[in-house]
Design a protein around this motif. Sequence first.
Motif, PDB file in Angstrom:
ATOM      1  N   GLU A   1       0.830  -1.209   0.000  1.00  0.00           N
ATOM      2  CA  GLU A   1       0.000   0.000   0.000  1.00  0.00           C
ATOM      3  C   GLU A   1       0.863   1.257   0.000  1.00  0.00           C
ATOM      4  O   GLU A   1       0.588   2.215  -0.740  1.00  0.00           O
ATOM      5  N   LEU A   2       1.899   1.274   0.825  1.00  0.00           N
ATOM      6  CA  LEU A   2       2.751   2.444   0.933  1.00  0.00           C
ATOM      7  C   LEU A   2       3.517   2.701  -0.365  1.00  0.00           C
ATOM      8  O   LEU A   2       3.592   3.842  -0.846  1.00  0.00           O
ATOM      9  N   ILE A   3       4.100   1.651  -0.941  1.00  0.00           N
ATOM     10  CA  ILE A   3       4.845   1.829  -2.188  1.00  0.00           C
ATOM     11  C   ILE A   3       3.920   2.296  -3.303  1.00  0.00           C
ATOM     12  O   ILE A   3       4.257   3.213  -4.068  1.00  0.00           O
ATOM     13  N   SER A   4       2.736   1.712  -3.385  1.00  0.00           N
ATOM     14  CA  SER A   4       1.791   2.076  -4.438  1.00  0.00           C
ATOM     15  C   SER A   4       1.332   3.523  -4.310  1.00  0.00           C
ATOM     16  O   SER A   4       0.949   4.154  -5.299  1.00  0.00           O
ATOM     17  N   ALA A   5       1.369   4.058  -3.080  1.00  0.00           N
ATOM     18  CA  ALA A   5       0.998   5.457  -2.850  1.00  0.00           C
ATOM     19  C   ALA A   5       2.184   6.406  -2.995  1.00  0.00           C
ATOM     20  O   ALA A   5       2.028   7.624  -2.858  1.00  0.00           O
ATOM     21  N   GLY A   6       3.372   5.863  -3.245  1.00  0.00           N
ATOM     22  CA  GLY A   6       4.569   6.690  -3.377  1.00  0.00           C
ATOM     23  C   GLY A   6       5.274   6.979  -2.069  1.00  0.00           C
ATOM     24  O   GLY A   6       6.283   7.690  -2.053  1.00  0.00           O
ATOM     25  N   ASP A   7       4.774   6.441  -0.967  1.00  0.00           N
ATOM     26  CA  ASP A   7       5.396   6.675   0.346  1.00  0.00           C
ATOM     27  C   ASP A   7       6.526   5.667   0.551  1.00  0.00           C
ATOM     28  O   ASP A   7       6.439   4.747   1.358  1.00  0.00           O
ATOM     29  N   VAL A   8       7.596   5.860  -0.186  1.00  0.00           N
ATOM     30  CA  VAL A   8       8.712   4.908  -0.121  1.00  0.00           C
ATOM     31  C   VAL A   8       9.460   5.023   1.192  1.00  0.00           C
ATOM     32  O   VAL A   8      10.026   4.041   1.678  1.00  0.00           O
ATOM     33  N   ALA A   9       9.473   6.213   1.812  1.00  0.00           N
ATOM     34  CA  ALA A   9      10.115   6.363   3.112  1.00  0.00           C
ATOM     35  C   ALA A   9       9.349   5.589   4.171  1.00  0.00           C
ATOM     36  O   ALA A   9       9.941   4.936   5.048  1.00  0.00           O
ATOM     37  N   GLY A  10       8.014   5.631   4.109  1.00  0.00           N
ATOM     38  CA  GLY A  10       7.213   4.847   5.038  1.00  0.00           C
ATOM     39  C   GLY A  10       7.409   3.359   4.840  1.00  0.00           C
ATOM     40  O   GLY A  10       7.512   2.592   5.806  1.00  0.00           O
ATOM     41  N   ALA A  11       7.465   2.932   3.573  1.00  0.00           N
ATOM     42  CA  ALA A  11       7.700   1.515   3.290  1.00  0.00           C
ATOM     43  C   ALA A  11       9.049   1.073   3.831  1.00  0.00           C
ATOM     44  O   ALA A  11       9.200  -0.058   4.321  1.00  0.00           O
ATOM     45  N   ALA A  12      10.049   1.964   3.769  1.00  0.00           N
ATOM     46  CA  ALA A  12      11.387   1.616   4.252  1.00  0.00           C
ATOM     47  C   ALA A  12      11.389   1.313   5.747  1.00  0.00           C
ATOM     48  O   ALA A  12      12.172   0.484   6.215  1.00  0.00           O
ATOM     49  N   THR A  13      10.512   1.976   6.515  1.00  0.00           N
ATOM     50  CA  THR A  13      10.460   1.700   7.953  1.00  0.00           C
ATOM     51  C   THR A  13       9.951   0.294   8.227  1.00  0.00           C
ATOM     52  O   THR A  13      10.307  -0.312   9.245  1.00  0.00           O
ATOM     53  N   LEU A  14       9.119  -0.240   7.340  1.00  0.00           N
ATOM     54  CA  LEU A  14       8.607  -1.600   7.509  1.00  0.00           C
ATOM     55  C   LEU A  14       9.560  -2.646   6.941  1.00  0.00           C
ATOM     56  O   LEU A  14       9.639  -3.772   7.451  1.00  0.00           O
ATOM     57  N   LEU A  15      10.274  -2.264   5.900  1.00  0.00           N
ATOM     58  CA  LEU A  15      11.195  -3.197   5.249  1.00  0.00           C
ATOM     59  C   LEU A  15      12.553  -3.259   5.942  1.00  0.00           C
ATOM     60  O   LEU A  15      13.255  -4.271   5.863  1.00  0.00           O
ATOM     61  N   GLY A  16      12.949  -2.149   6.569  1.00  0.00           N
ATOM     62  CA  GLY A  16      14.305  -2.068   7.103  1.00  0.00           C
ATOM     63  C   GLY A  16      15.318  -1.694   6.044  1.00  0.00           C
ATOM     64  O   GLY A  16      16.528  -1.765   6.263  1.00  0.00           O
ATOM     65  N   ARG A  17      14.845  -1.242   4.890  1.00  0.00           N
ATOM     66  CA  ARG A  17      15.695  -0.813   3.773  1.00  0.00           C
ATOM     67  C   ARG A  17      14.788  -0.100   2.789  1.00  0.00           C
ATOM     68  O   ARG A  17      13.558  -0.201   2.899  1.00  0.00           O
TER      69      ARG A  17
END
Length: 311
Positions: free
Chosen positions: A172-188
Amino acid sequence: MIVFDAPEAVPADFGPSVVAVGKFDGVHAGHRALLQRARRDAERLGARVVAVTFDRNPLRTVRPEICPDDVVGPSQKLDLLAEAGVDACLLLRFDAQRAAQTAEDFISEVLVQALDARVVLVGRDFRFGNRGAGDVAMLEAAGARDGFVVDVVGDVHPDAAERRVSSTWVRELISAGDVAGAATLLGRSPSVRGEVVHGLKRGRELGYPTANVGGAVEGLIPADGVYAGWLVDGGERHPAAISVGTNPTFDDVHHRQVEAYVLDRDDLDLYDHRVDVEFTQRIRGMVAFEGIEPLLAQMADDVRQARGILC
């Protein structure tokens, strides 16, 4: 990391092993917590850590109409599992035959006979076997019979958030362009992988030569826009301003593409290289400009912002 493509490919004397089972799409913080637990168990038992996963989302075979896009592709997933400390991966082909396999046969063929599992780690909502008939209770009963312990690893919640880390949330985060938010969940940072191909070379004409990542791109491409990030070519990391979209100013690109301009470099020959493009932060959305001059001014500002974020 050793990769096996079928249970019969595992040597007879390979075990004992500590086995983590899952789709591992994204290899996010929840997955890594499970794999870290597996590593501790393996060191205690003198065993190997094995990830059992699939070459595709099982839904792509059993319910393709509702199957979501993958967060990472197969080669990305294998690299991430290796980085997480996995000794071997059993990458099962999830075709119609695998989908029809009973939970009991999966336990016998994969966990007992192939891997000589001593500990099996799963998430609390783990289901397996034909139509998801197998659950944690069945797995625990089989373990008591076949000599392995089942370890159910709890959910990971970032910064005490109510929502647990999941591939769905990352998607959901990546699809919305929130790559910084996705990074907090991925650890990268989220990333895509693909081959640099020849494009229209318009970026070079405008003074910003870009690497156009095309072909069969692995990884979930974020929402259209401009991002600060990194182009990774083998062992070299280059700061980059990255464009995702169809270039609406010129309206002559008919599919979404990922183009990375390596900051202040026009001497790189990346054609035919297989590269990773990592997305660190979104700078802006994609817009159409009224002519070249406004576009050039915005591109200069994009590069300035990317440099400020990365350098």
